[in-house]
Motif scaffolding. Structure first.
Motif, mmCIF file in Angstrom:
data_model
loop_
_atom_site.group_PDB
_atom_site.id
_atom_site.type_symbol
_atom_site.label_atom_id
_atom_site.label_comp_id
_atom_site.label_asym_id
_atom_site.label_seq_id
_atom_site.Cartn_x
_atom_site.Cartn_y
_atom_site.Cartn_z
ATOM 1 N N GLU A 1 139.629 29.799 24.074
ATOM 2 C CA GLU A 1 138.934 30.130 25.315
ATOM 3 C C GLU A 1 139.567 29.455 26.523
ATOM 4 O O GLU A 1 139.614 30.027 27.612
ATOM 5 C CB GLU A 1 137.452 29.733 25.204
ATOM 6 C CG GLU A 1 136.673 30.552 24.195
ATOM 7 C CD GLU A 1 136.703 32.032 24.497
ATOM 8 O OE1 GLU A 1 136.535 32.406 25.686
ATOM 9 O OE2 GLU A 1 136.919 32.820 23.556
ATOM 10 N N LYS B 1 142.549 31.443 27.561
ATOM 11 C CA LYS B 1 142.110 32.663 28.262
ATOM 12 C C LYS B 1 141.747 32.370 29.709
ATOM 13 O O LYS B 1 141.974 33.194 30.604
ATOM 14 C CB LYS B 1 140.907 33.276 27.539
ATOM 15 C CG LYS B 1 141.216 33.830 26.161
ATOM 16 C CD LYS B 1 139.949 34.311 25.476
ATOM 17 C CE LYS B 1 140.218 34.709 24.031
ATOM 18 N NZ LYS B 1 138.976 35.121 23.325
ATOM 19 N N ASN B 2 141.207 31.198 29.952
ATOM 20 C CA ASN B 2 140.740 30.856 31.301
ATOM 21 C C ASN B 2 141.854 30.356 32.213
ATOM 22 O O ASN B 2 141.834 30.618 33.422
ATOM 23 C CB ASN B 2 139.633 29.808 31.218
ATOM 24 C CG ASN B 2 138.346 30.372 30.652
ATOM 25 O OD1 ASN B 2 138.058 31.556 30.799
ATOM 26 N ND2 ASN B 2 137.569 29.528 29.989
ATOM 27 N N LYS C 1 146.388 35.622 35.032
ATOM 28 C CA LYS C 1 146.059 36.950 34.523
ATOM 29 C C LYS C 1 147.201 37.946 34.690
ATOM 30 O O LYS C 1 147.209 39.003 34.058
ATOM 31 C CB LYS C 1 144.783 37.467 35.191
ATOM 32 C CG LYS C 1 143.524 36.672 34.803
ATOM 33 C CD LYS C 1 143.282 36.735 33.300
ATOM 34 C CE LYS C 1 141.966 36.104 32.869
ATOM 35 N NZ LYS C 1 142.034 34.639 32.869
ATOM 36 N N GLU D 1 141.898 43.584 23.147
ATOM 37 C CA GLU D 1 141.055 42.385 23.269
ATOM 38 C C GLU D 1 141.587 41.448 24.345
ATOM 39 O O GLU D 1 140.818 40.852 25.112
ATOM 40 C CB GLU D 1 140.984 41.672 21.917
ATOM 41 C CG GLU D 1 139.930 40.593 21.866
ATOM 42 C CD GLU D 1 139.628 40.109 20.466
ATOM 43 O OE1 GLU D 1 139.133 38.966 20.350
ATOM 44 O OE2 GLU D 1 139.872 40.858 19.500
ATOM 45 N N VAL D 2 142.900 41.309 24.415
ATOM 46 C CA VAL D 2 143.493 40.451 25.439
ATOM 47 C C VAL D 2 143.264 41.042 26.828
ATOM 48 O O VAL D 2 142.938 40.330 27.786
ATOM 49 C CB VAL D 2 144.995 40.236 25.147
ATOM 50 C CG1 VAL D 2 145.686 39.556 26.317
ATOM 51 C CG2 VAL D 2 145.169 39.403 23.875
ATOM 52 N N LYS D 3 143.391 42.340 26.935
ATOM 53 C CA LYS D 3 143.113 43.001 28.217
ATOM 54 C C LYS D 3 141.652 42.810 28.624
ATOM 55 O O LYS D 3 141.345 42.638 29.813
ATOM 56 C CB LYS D 3 143.440 44.489 28.125
ATOM 57 C CG LYS D 3 144.918 44.802 28.055
ATOM 58 C CD LYS D 3 145.151 46.299 27.843
ATOM 59 C CE LYS D 3 146.618 46.627 27.682
ATOM 60 N NZ LYS D 3 146.833 48.069 27.365
ATOM 61 N N ALA D 4 140.756 42.822 27.645
ATOM 62 C CA ALA D 4 139.333 42.625 27.937
ATOM 63 C C ALA D 4 139.050 41.230 28.479
ATOM 64 O O ALA D 4 138.020 41.009 29.127
ATOM 65 C CB ALA D 4 138.506 42.871 26.679
ATOM 66 N N SER D 5 139.968 40.293 28.238
ATOM 67 C CA SER D 5 139.845 38.938 28.796
ATOM 68 C C SER D 5 140.429 38.848 30.202
ATOM 69 O O SER D 5 140.466 37.757 30.780
ATOM 70 C CB SER D 5 140.541 37.928 27.885
ATOM 71 O OG SER D 5 139.920 37.868 26.618
ATOM 72 N N GLY D 6 140.905 39.981 30.716
ATOM 73 C CA GLY D 6 141.367 40.034 32.102
ATOM 74 C C GLY D 6 142.862 40.068 32.303
ATOM 75 O O GLY D 6 143.332 40.150 33.447
#
Length: 254
Positions: free
Chosen positions: A76, A79-80, A84, A98-103
């Motif tokens: 996490e 991801k933060n 991006k 899934e990676v795209k869904a994290s921005g």
């Protein structure tokens, strides 16, 4: 080429003047609970702190490679904190979504002939343990080979045990440098999830002229093979001159 062991499977590869971050687990020590069905259930992950600041890890970064999406390879915090817009390479379309869904906006699925800034990136096979039942639970993984006319061939095997697929990758690409995940992390019910000392020895025997670097050690609760044990084993089997077992924060140039 310069390779820096950060922690666990997280490494920085500087290759043909580009900086790659592989499998970023960037949380502070003790952020996450233990993995289930494993030893050391009284601990929290990661077991150790990062050896340097996140700012240092991200400074000058050109791309990120995520071999699969398990927490100890893409957490996490990663991801933060990752930009991006950074170039992200993943193993398949499901991981890409899934990676795209994290921005993340610049995500590409690795192929056999992926080219990034003149560097060839080759997706390689791997199996994250032994037995069909386990593999259904644990999911797909990959590794990656780096090639460039000005550099030695580098093979990052990822979360795999030794099996014929790794042999095939070695035979095909004939890497000069091989990075294995060698902590013999295990589920109690199913056994090894990544390479143990005998697996690492098989890698050496299959590529006796290559330098092997063992990472993914002593950083999450289900490790079973220590750095010291692997070093002693390599001496017993007389391949200690061909293996490097870095401490967190240690770098090598080739």
């Amino acid at each position: 080429m310069n390779i820096t062991q950060i922690r666990n499977a997280t490494i920085v590869v500087e290759y043909a003047n580009k900086k790659f971050l592989i499998d970023p687990m960037l949380a502070e020590k003790g952020t996450y609970s233990t993995f289930p069905d494993t030893i050391r259930q009284d601990t929290f992950n990661p077991l150790v702190s990062l050896p340097t600041s996140i700012d240092n890890i991200l400074d000058g970064l050109d791309a990120v490679i995520v071999t699969h999406l398990h927490l100890d390879h893409f957490d996490e915090v990663a991801k933060n904190v990752l930009p991006k817009e950074i170039k992200m390479f993943v193993q398949n379309e499901a991981d890409a979504e899934e990676v795209k869904a994290s921005g993340f906006k610049n995500v590409e699925v690795l192929q056999q002939d992926t080219i990034f800034e003149g560097i060839q990136l080759v997706k390689t096979k791997g199996v994250h343990g032994r037995g069909e039942e386990l593999l259904k639970i644990i999911g797909e993984v990959c590794g990656v080979v780096f090639k460039h006319r000005s550099e030695k061939v580098l093979y990052v095997a990822g979360d795999t045990v030794w099996y014929k697929g790794v042999q095939e990758e070695l035979d095909t690409h004939k890497p000069d440098i091989i990075i294995v995940n060698g902590g013999d992390n295990q589920f109690i019910e199913y056994g090894s999830l990544i390479m143990g000392k005998e697996d690492v020895y098989e890698v050496h025997k299959a590529a006796p002229n290559a330098k092997v670097i063992s990472v993914h050690m002593e950083a999450v609760n289900h490790w079973t093979l220590s750095r010291e044990e692997l070093k002693n084993f390599s001496k017993e089997k007389e391949f200690s001159s061909n293996i490097l077992v870095p401490e967190d924060g240690e770098s090598y140039s080739f």
